[in-house]
Design a protein around this motif. Structure first.
Motif, PDB file in Angstrom:
ATOM      1  N   ILE A  44      42.489 -30.430   6.171  1.00  0.00           N
ATOM      2  CA  ILE A  44      42.508 -32.004   6.364  1.00  0.00           C
ATOM      3  C   ILE A  44      41.235 -32.633   6.316  1.00  0.00           C
ATOM      4  N   ASP A  45      41.521 -33.674   5.383  1.00  0.00           N
ATOM      5  CA  ASP A  45      40.278 -34.460   5.103  1.00  0.00           C
ATOM      6  C   ASP A  45      40.675 -35.815   5.745  1.00  0.00           C
ATOM      7  N   PHE A  46      40.058 -36.053   6.861  1.00  0.00           N
ATOM      8  CA  PHE A  46      40.295 -37.607   7.464  1.00  0.00           C
ATOM      9  C   PHE A  46      39.432 -38.711   6.879  1.00  0.00           C
ATOM     10  N   CYS A  47      38.975 -38.356   5.747  1.00  0.00           N
ATOM     11  CA  CYS A  47      38.211 -39.471   5.031  1.00  0.00           C
ATOM     12  C   CYS A  47      39.051 -39.988   3.651  1.00  0.00           C
ATOM     13  N   ASP A  48      40.116 -39.174   3.470  1.00  0.00           N
ATOM     14  CA  ASP A  48      40.937 -39.674   2.219  1.00  0.00           C
ATOM     15  C   ASP A  48      41.671 -40.812   2.323  1.00  0.00           C
ATOM     16  N   GLU A  49      42.110 -41.455   1.400  1.00  0.00           N
ATOM     17  CA  GLU A  49      42.833 -42.606   1.330  1.00  0.00           C
ATOM     18  C   GLU A  49      44.080 -42.653   2.436  1.00  0.00           C
ATOM     19  N   HIS A  77      28.641 -38.727  10.658  1.00  0.00           N
ATOM     20  CA  HIS A  77      29.297 -39.954  10.592  1.00  0.00           C
ATOM     21  C   HIS A  77      29.399 -40.368   9.008  1.00  0.00           C
ATOM     22  N   VAL A  78      30.750 -40.331   8.776  1.00  0.00           N
ATOM     23  CA  VAL A  78      31.220 -40.451   7.100  1.00  0.00           C
ATOM     24  C   VAL A  78      32.078 -41.919   6.901  1.00  0.00           C
ATOM     25  N   ASP A  79      31.316 -42.763   6.338  1.00  0.00           N
ATOM     26  CA  ASP A  79      32.149 -43.770   6.079  1.00  0.00           C
ATOM     27  C   ASP A  79      33.574 -43.646   5.155  1.00  0.00           C
ATOM     28  N   VAL A  80      34.505 -44.403   5.694  1.00  0.00           N
ATOM     29  CA  VAL A  80      35.920 -44.383   5.054  1.00  0.00           C
ATOM     30  C   VAL A  80      36.193 -45.973   4.793  1.00  0.00           C
ATOM     31  N   ALA A  81      37.066 -46.280   3.686  1.00  0.00           N
ATOM     32  CA  ALA A  81      37.205 -47.472   3.533  1.00  0.00           C
ATOM     33  C   ALA A  81      37.841 -48.400   4.717  1.00  0.00           C
ATOM     34  N   GLY A  82      37.431 -49.639   4.746  1.00  0.00           N
ATOM     35  CA  GLY A  82      37.888 -50.690   5.868  1.00  0.00           C
ATOM     36  C   GLY A  82      37.174 -50.572   6.935  1.00  0.00           C
ATOM     37  N   GLY A  83      35.544 -50.064   6.875  1.00  0.00           N
ATOM     38  CA  GLY A  83      34.577 -50.352   7.707  1.00  0.00           C
ATOM     39  C   GLY A  83      34.788 -49.284   9.146  1.00  0.00           C
ATOM     40  N   CYS A 106      33.805 -34.936   6.994  1.00  0.00           N
ATOM     41  CA  CYS A 106      35.254 -35.433   6.926  1.00  0.00           C
ATOM     42  C   CYS A 106      36.309 -34.357   7.344  1.00  0.00           C
ATOM     43  N   SER A 107      35.839 -33.281   7.524  1.00  0.00           N
ATOM     44  CA  SER A 107      36.724 -32.090   7.769  1.00  0.00           C
ATOM     45  C   SER A 107      36.063 -31.118   8.888  1.00  0.00           C
ATOM     46  N   PHE A 108      36.750 -30.515   9.760  1.00  0.00           N
ATOM     47  CA  PHE A 108      36.391 -29.438  10.524  1.00  0.00           C
ATOM     48  C   PHE A 108      36.240 -28.405   9.464  1.00  0.00           C
TER      49      PHE A 108
END
Length: 209
Positions: free
Chosen positions: A92-97, A66-72, A85-87
């Motif tokens: 692909i980085d699903f945690c980026d802005e 579980h990796v936090d991204v902005a916005g809760g 954040c990525s497989f």
């Protein structure tokens, strides 16, 4: 292309110390050879420094699921991942802005479109190739579940019935009719996945354990 039956998977949460045999072996050695108390104290200190302290300071591997991204929101990858954040080996980085902003915009402005009040969101990746990633979002729990692929491209005529991205709000089934890119390999056909609330099953990709 035929699809495999639903085979659920999830990240292993094995405790490192559950299968670690040295503490018991060390205790038996201490009993057999009757080590002196000073030696026992030194050995115990070494054991703590080498094996117990690092997980407490740096955190265990399971925390990276579980990796936090902005916005809760939290990205939850149930397959193999290097950073949460990525497989593994995926660009692909699903945690980026960019991903975070788009996901939050979609769940703020639109109504749930998937089963059980969830969101299924398509995210543009390589526009020149019409490649998009997919995530399931549980807004209430604040969790984002990426589909275990790099991206997909809809078959020509994707707006026609039976082609493109197929899903509805009363079924947990997601089907892609077209191309999927996984681990640098493109496959074409019909690929169906099932979301059980915590992970994906159905067609198995290299990113699924």
């Amino acid at each position: 292309m035929s699809n495999l039956d639903c085979v659920c998977y999830e990240r292993s949460h094995n405790n490192f110390f559950s299968s670690f045999k040295w503490p018991g072996l060390f205790a038996r050695m201490a009993w057999d050879f009757q080590l002196s108390r000073p030696v026992m104290k030194v050995a115990s200190a070494v054991f703590v420094l080498l094996f117990l302290l690092p997980p407490l300071v740096f955190g265990g591997a399971d925390e990276r699921v579980h990796v936090d991204v902005a916005g809760g929101l939290r990205v939850v990858i149930a397959g193999e991942t290097l950073d949460g954040c990525s497989f593994s080996y995926s660009p692909i980085d699903f945690c980026d802005e960019r991903h975070g902003l788009l996901i939050r915009k979609m769940i703020r402005e639109q109504k749930p479109n998937f089963f059980n009040g969830l969101f299924l969101i398509s995210i543009p990746e390589r526009v020149e190739y019409d490649q998009k990633s997919l995530v399931v979002v549980n807004k209430e729990a604040g969790e984002v579940y990426p589909l275990p692929i790099d991206s997909y491209s809809e078959a020509k005529g994707g707006n026609s019935p039976g082609k493109g991205l197929l899903f509805n709000d009363h079924d947990n089934k997601i089907c892609i009719v077209g191309d999927i890119l996984v681990y640098r390999v493109i496959k074409s056909g019909r690929f169906c996945f099932f979301f059980d609330g915590k992970g994906f099953s159905g067609y198995r990709t290299e990113y699924m354990r």
